[in-house]
Motif scaffolding. Structure first.
Motif, PDB file in Angstrom:
ATOM      1  N   ASP A   1       7.508   9.237  -5.974  1.00  0.00           N
ATOM      2  CA  ASP A   1       6.819   7.938  -6.058  1.00  0.00           C
ATOM      3  C   ASP A   1       7.775   6.843  -5.604  1.00  0.00           C
ATOM      4  O   ASP A   1       8.942   6.808  -5.998  1.00  0.00           O
ATOM      5  N   ALA A   2       7.255   5.945  -4.739  1.00  0.00           N
ATOM      6  CA  ALA A   2       8.143   4.960  -4.118  1.00  0.00           C
ATOM      7  C   ALA A   2       8.752   4.012  -5.140  1.00  0.00           C
ATOM      8  O   ALA A   2       9.865   3.534  -4.978  1.00  0.00           O
ATOM      9  N   GLN A   3       8.031   3.719  -6.204  1.00  0.00           N
ATOM     10  CA  GLN A   3       8.491   2.728  -7.160  1.00  0.00           C
ATOM     11  C   GLN A   3       9.171   3.368  -8.366  1.00  0.00           C
ATOM     12  O   GLN A   3      10.211   2.931  -8.807  1.00  0.00           O
TER      13      GLN A   3
ATOM     14  N   PHE B   1       8.620   5.369   1.231  1.00  0.00           N
ATOM     15  CA  PHE B   1       7.268   5.712   0.767  1.00  0.00           C
ATOM     16  C   PHE B   1       6.953   7.128   1.230  1.00  0.00           C
ATOM     17  O   PHE B   1       6.209   7.339   2.177  1.00  0.00           O
TER      18      PHE B   1
ATOM     19  N   GLY C   1      -4.517  11.379   3.226  1.00  0.00           N
ATOM     20  CA  GLY C   1      -4.189  10.011   3.601  1.00  0.00           C
ATOM     21  C   GLY C   1      -2.714   9.859   3.904  1.00  0.00           C
ATOM     22  O   GLY C   1      -1.997  10.862   3.966  1.00  0.00           O
ATOM     23  N   PRO C   2      -2.183   8.686   4.088  1.00  0.00           N
ATOM     24  CA  PRO C   2      -2.970   7.471   4.307  1.00  0.00           C
ATOM     25  C   PRO C   2      -3.519   7.411   5.727  1.00  0.00           C
ATOM     26  O   PRO C   2      -2.830   7.831   6.648  1.00  0.00           O
ATOM     27  N   ALA C   3      -4.708   6.879   5.833  1.00  0.00           N
ATOM     28  CA  ALA C   3      -5.384   6.748   7.123  1.00  0.00           C
ATOM     29  C   ALA C   3      -5.360   8.052   7.918  1.00  0.00           C
ATOM     30  O   ALA C   3      -5.026   8.073   9.084  1.00  0.00           O
ATOM     31  N   ARG C   4      -5.694   9.146   7.259  1.00  0.00           N
ATOM     32  CA  ARG C   4      -5.813  10.468   7.868  1.00  0.00           C
ATOM     33  C   ARG C   4      -4.498  11.032   8.394  1.00  0.00           C
ATOM     34  O   ARG C   4      -4.499  12.023   9.116  1.00  0.00           O
TER      35      ARG C   4
ATOM     36  N   LEU D   1       5.171   9.814   0.270  1.00  0.00           N
ATOM     37  CA  LEU D   1       3.802  10.311   0.435  1.00  0.00           C
ATOM     38  C   LEU D   1       2.827   9.177   0.734  1.00  0.00           C
ATOM     39  O   LEU D   1       1.663   9.409   1.002  1.00  0.00           O
ATOM     40  N   GLY D   2       3.320   7.937   0.706  1.00  0.00           N
ATOM     41  CA  GLY D   2       2.421   6.802   0.845  1.00  0.00           C
ATOM     42  C   GLY D   2       2.400   6.202   2.241  1.00  0.00           C
ATOM     43  O   GLY D   2       1.640   5.284   2.497  1.00  0.00           O
TER      44      GLY D   2
ATOM     45  N   GLN E   1      -1.595  -0.776   9.840  1.00  0.00           N
ATOM     46  CA  GLN E   1      -1.744  -0.043  11.104  1.00  0.00           C
ATOM     47  C   GLN E   1      -2.854  -0.657  11.945  1.00  0.00           C
ATOM     48  O   GLN E   1      -2.891  -0.483  13.150  1.00  0.00           O
TER      49      GLN E   1
ATOM     50  N   SER F   1       2.235   6.690   6.596  1.00  0.00           N
ATOM     51  CA  SER F   1       1.758   7.601   7.626  1.00  0.00           C
ATOM     52  C   SER F   1       2.910   8.387   8.258  1.00  0.00           C
ATOM     53  O   SER F   1       2.766   9.540   8.624  1.00  0.00           O
TER      54      SER F   1
ATOM     55  N   PHE G   1       0.849  -1.187   0.000  1.00  0.00           N
ATOM     56  CA  PHE G   1       0.000   0.000   0.000  1.00  0.00           C
ATOM     57  C   PHE G   1       0.890   1.245   0.000  1.00  0.00           C
ATOM     58  O   PHE G   1       1.794   1.364   0.814  1.00  0.00           O
ATOM     59  N   GLY G   2       0.628   2.157  -0.930  1.00  0.00           N
ATOM     60  CA  GLY G   2       1.394   3.401  -0.971  1.00  0.00           C
ATOM     61  C   GLY G   2       2.664   3.321  -1.785  1.00  0.00           C
ATOM     62  O   GLY G   2       3.395   4.293  -1.915  1.00  0.00           O
ATOM     63  N   GLN G   3       2.951   2.126  -2.343  1.00  0.00           N
ATOM     64  CA  GLN G   3       4.197   1.984  -3.088  1.00  0.00           C
ATOM     65  C   GLN G   3       4.148   2.721  -4.429  1.00  0.00           C
ATOM     66  O   GLN G   3       5.138   3.276  -4.870  1.00  0.00           O
ATOM     67  N   PHE G   4       2.982   2.687  -5.050  1.00  0.00           N
ATOM     68  CA  PHE G   4       2.807   3.448  -6.290  1.00  0.00           C
ATOM     69  C   PHE G   4       1.895   4.632  -5.990  1.00  0.00           C
ATOM     70  O   PHE G   4       0.887   4.476  -5.305  1.00  0.00           O
ATOM     71  N   THR G   5       2.244   5.791  -6.478  1.00  0.00           N
ATOM     72  CA  THR G   5       1.305   6.899  -6.357  1.00  0.00           C
ATOM     73  C   THR G   5       0.766   7.275  -7.736  1.00  0.00           C
ATOM     74  O   THR G   5       0.074   8.254  -7.881  1.00  0.00           O
TER      75      THR G   5
ATOM     76  N   GLU H   1      -7.414   2.296   4.485  1.00  0.00           N
ATOM     77  CA  GLU H   1      -5.985   2.620   4.378  1.00  0.00           C
ATOM     78  C   GLU H   1      -5.219   2.100   5.591  1.00  0.00           C
ATOM     79  O   GLU H   1      -4.116   1.566   5.460  1.00  0.00           O
ATOM     80  N   ALA H   2      -5.822   2.255   6.778  1.00  0.00           N
ATOM     81  CA  ALA H   2      -5.153   1.790   7.998  1.00  0.00           C
ATOM     82  C   ALA H   2      -4.960   0.274   7.944  1.00  0.00           C
ATOM     83  O   ALA H   2      -3.919  -0.247   8.343  1.00  0.00           O
TER      84      ALA H   2
ATOM     85  N   PRO I   1     -10.181   6.117   5.417  1.00  0.00           N
ATOM     86  CA  PRO I   1      -9.054   5.995   6.349  1.00  0.00           C
ATOM     87  C   PRO I   1      -8.967   4.611   6.993  1.00  0.00           C
ATOM     88  O   PRO I   1      -7.868   4.129   7.260  1.00  0.00           O
TER      89      PRO I   1
END
Lengths: 452, 319
Positions: B154-156, B173, B264-267, B175-176, A433, B178, A277-281, A427-428, A424
């Motif tokens: 971008d992480a990748q 990561f 995000g992520p998760a607020r 921006l990806g 998380q 928390s 999760f979050g690896q690609f934006t 995502e958590a 959220p």
């Protein structure tokens, strides 16, 4: 005559002309309530649709010479804000494209015109649409929109990578899935995954921390409906998300069948077969295009974009078959064409949107655009044939509709708040998380917001 | 300072004249009445602008914060309900915390970098071209900067992470995750605002007479000591202004977050402005959004007032 006088006469003339123009305009608008005449403003957020529906205008003008149609497009990020501002200021468009998400909030506040009377009066047949009509039936059982298009999801895969993995087209065209071992879907994904040493995901010594090519793009995302991601998996078992289907009062996130599915999908990332999760934006087409992902689940609206990826041959495979080996579920959503209740030219606006809802207009617009799927089957067939000539095989999507595999995404209440509260939590969960306990909270939140 | 010596003098002559001409004016000279009318005409644009674009919206905002307002239907008075909801709203307090964290990072890092840059510029170069280059990021629109950075981070596929990987580290990561989302956005914000602040501080540096440094050098002070004992105290009014502006600007961060993470992520990066925007324009809860805006407004006034007092921003040490 002195120049000064000339000027004042010119100025006076200009004022008179503009006053006359104003008077003409307003008189025209007011007198034509219920008449097949006037100026109809129609808005869309899709620049391709704005262009392609212009191809319907000549034929429309021939039928209704007294109606002028202005087509305006605003980017989707501003679209709904502008629309709301228009409702408040009293200058909203007479007819407009809208999504299911906003049906509730607009209809609740009396901004939408029910179409039932117009449909009855003009003998319009809602049966021409094979998808999308029930999505726009509101809680008062009235119809508030004609469907404009429909969309579903499918797997897009890199054909060369498939061949390198020793897999055949057949392997991906009939993937099965179950939450225990992942079915043939899991085998395909593991086979497609390659680490930096060239070992595949199903081979000994595969290094899950150094992956060069992921077998599948991330399926755990923030999307609380999972339209292009988790929904097809969860719904292919006997799990039902909405209770009741139309205007649900709860989402069954607390059902163990759902939790199992989520565990499986998050596990794909933990096993190194899918990105974290979050690896690609970046978006799905960029991910596949970058060569870091061999297969990805994406929306039908991207089919032509995937086909245009440079130096890459992309195939389309249908959603997985569920644990029983035959259930395939495709969540389909439709956008609708609506009338504003404050419009002064409602009849003319209806004439325009019902004209857009004819097979001829849908066909010509769809062929021009190529990016949206018309809700009228004959137009959809024409689009598929046209795209096949251009090298894009849309048969997967045509078959969904033919085999009755589409599950319409019906409307629900308070979409915007659901999104803010549920995203959220998803995502958590996907970023580790939170664990399974998050789903009870999600179910409770959904129930609270849905029944507000 | 120059201003402090001339103002009283001008004031004295003015009052003197008033005393002399006072009786004539009170008699109501037509010329004087004409002046007043002209004066009103001349300031009318500013007054109308203020009333229409500042006073009315503020008052209406305050009124709306005590209502349930969903735009398409008239507002409904709900008294203190919104405030009670605000106190109990976990997301609000979480967003406030996120915002404070962002402000802390971007103000501390931003101030340090911009003062350093300004001093280096001031001591080493007089090149206008270089000064122009420094301010370039400030001229780029926030949305463009945010989009470009989110591609680069971008992480990748981002160029930054490709470099990190080639150095042998694991990708971050930015921006990806928390943990990194807020620091990353704060750094983008610093990158964007630093040049502007540096130029203001630079202008402040130019007002410090070189003789002071000469005196310092004669007294045997080194560069570091001169910076701490001379430059910083003399710059205080300018620094105070930059600080106040940066704090307010950081509290109001929106575009960078809206483009890069949408909270995000998760607020983890759900800053207050974004939450307010989502409540108002996403969920049509304009009443509650107005309450939150008002709370932010009150906090900003308090913080600004405190800063001005603590920094004695209205006084200078140059006299």
């Amino acid at each position: 005559m002195k120049p000064k006088h000339m000027l004042s006469i010119v100025a006076a003339a200009a004022v008179t002309v503009s006053l006359a123009a104003c008077a003409g305009g307003s008189a025209g608008g007011a007198a034509e309530e219920g008449a097949h005449a006037g100026t109809v403003n129609w808005w869309t957020w899709d620049e391709k649709q704005a262009e392609s529906y212009k191809t319907c205008l000549p034929a429309f003008q021939e039928k209704y010479p007294d109606i002028t149609v202005n087509i305006t497009q605003y980017a989707v990020d501003d679209y709904f804000t502008k629309l709301t501002a228009g409702f408040v200021a009293g200058n909203a468009p007479d007819a407009f494209q809208n999504s299911v998400e906003f049906l509730d909030s607009y209809a609740k506040q009396g901004q939408l015109e029910p179409l039932d009377d117009y449909i009855a009066e003009s003998d319009y047949d809602l049966g021409v649409f094979n998808v999308g009509v029930p999505a726009f039936t509101y809680t008062d059982d009235k119809q508030y929109a004609l469907p404009l298009d429909w969309a579903g999801s499918a797997f897009y895969y890199n054909k060369d990578m498939l061949k390198d993995a020793g897999l055949s087209e057949d392997d991906v065209q009939n993937m099965t899935w179950n939450p225990e071992d992942g079915g043939t879907f899991d085998e395909v994904v593991a086979r497609l995954t390659v680490d930096e040493n060239g070992r595949r995901g199903d081979e000994k010594g595969f290094d899950k921390d150094k992956v060069a090519v992921y077998g599948i793009g991330a399926l755990g995302t923030a999307d609380y409906l999972g339209q292009t991601t988790w929904y097809q998996f969860a719904a292919s078992s006997d799990w039902t998300m909405r209770e009741p289907a139309a205007w649900p009062t709860s989402f069954a996130f607390d059902d163990p069948a759902f939790t199992e599915t989520m565990d499986y999908l998050r596990g794909l990332s933990d096993r190194g077969l899918a990105p974290e999760f979050g690896q690609f934006t970046v978006g799905d087409t960029e991910q596949l295009g970058s060569g870091s992902v061999a297969m990805i689940s994406g929306g039908s609206w991207s089919a032509t974009t995937f086909a245009k990826l440079p130096d890459m041959s992309v195939g389309i495979a249908p959603n997985v078959l569920g644990p029983d080996g035959e259930t395939r579920v495709v969540m389909s959503n439709s956008n609708g064409n609506m009338l504003w209740s404050g419009s002064k030219v409602k009849q003319a606006a209806w004439d325009w949107i019902s004209f857009m809802g004819t097979a001829e207009c849908q066909e010509s617009a769809a062929l021009t655009s190529g990016s949206f799927f018309p809700s009228i089957p004959s137009a959809m067939d024409a689009l598929a044939a046209d795209q096949l000539d251009k090298g894009v095989d849309l048969s997967v999507f045509v078959n969904y509709a033919k085999n009755d595999e589409l599950e319409p995404s019906l409307a629900y209440r308070n979409g915007a708040e659901l999104k803010s509260e549920l995203q959220p939590l998803f995502e958590a969960y996907y970023s580790h998380q939170r664990d399974d306990d998050v789903w009870q909270e999600a179910a409770d939140k959904a129930q609270e917001i849905l029944s507000k | 300072m120059a201003i402090s010596t001339t103002t009283p003098a001008r004031g004295r002559t003015a009052t003197g004249r008033v005393r002399k001409t006072g009786p004539v004016r009170r008699a109501g000279s037509p010329a004087h009445r004409g002046d007043a009318r002209l004066a009103w005409v001349l300031i009318a644009p500013a007054v109308i602008g203020f009333l229409v674009f500042a006073a009315y919206p503020t008052l209406r905002g305050i009124y709306l914060s005590f209502t349930d307002f969903r735009v398409l239907t008239p507002p409904e008075w709900t008294g203190l309900d919104n405030l009670k909801r605000l106190v109990a709203d976990e997301v609000f307090w979480h967003s406030l915390g996120v915002t404070a964290y962002f402000v802390l990072l971007s103000v501390v890092i931003g101030m340090t970098l911009s003062v350093t840059t300004a001093v280096v510029l001031h001591r080493l170069t007089a090149s206008t071209a270089l000064r122009g280059v420094i301010i370039l990021p400030f001229l780029i629109s926030g949305v463009v900067a945010a989009t470009t950075w989110s591609w680069m981070l971008d992480a990748q596929l981002g160029i930054v992470n490709i470099a990190i990987r080639q150095l042998g580290f694991d990708p971050v990561f930015f921006l990806g995750s928390s943990r990194w989302a807020i620091p990353t956005i704060a750094l983008i914000s610093v990158w964007k605002g630093m040049g502007y602040n540096a130029i203001i501080v630079f202008a402040g540096l130019q007002t410090i007479p070189p003789t002071i440094y000469e005196a310092g050098r004669i007294d045997g002070a080194n560069e570091m000591q001169m910076f701490r004992r001379l430059t910083l105290p003399l710059l205080r009014p300018v620094l105070a202004m930059v600080l106040v502006l940066t704090v307010i600007g950081s509290f109001q961060v929106f575009d960078l977050v809206a483009v890069t993470t949408q909270g995000g992520p998760a607020r983890a990066s759900n800053v207050l402005q974004l939450y307010i925007y989502d409540k108002a324009f996403g969920q049509f809860e304009f009443g509650y959004a107005a309450t939150m805006s008002l709370a932010l407004f009150a906090m900003l006034i308090a913080i600004t007032f405190l800063q001005m007092r603590l920094l004695r921003a209205d006084e200078s040490d140059t006299d």
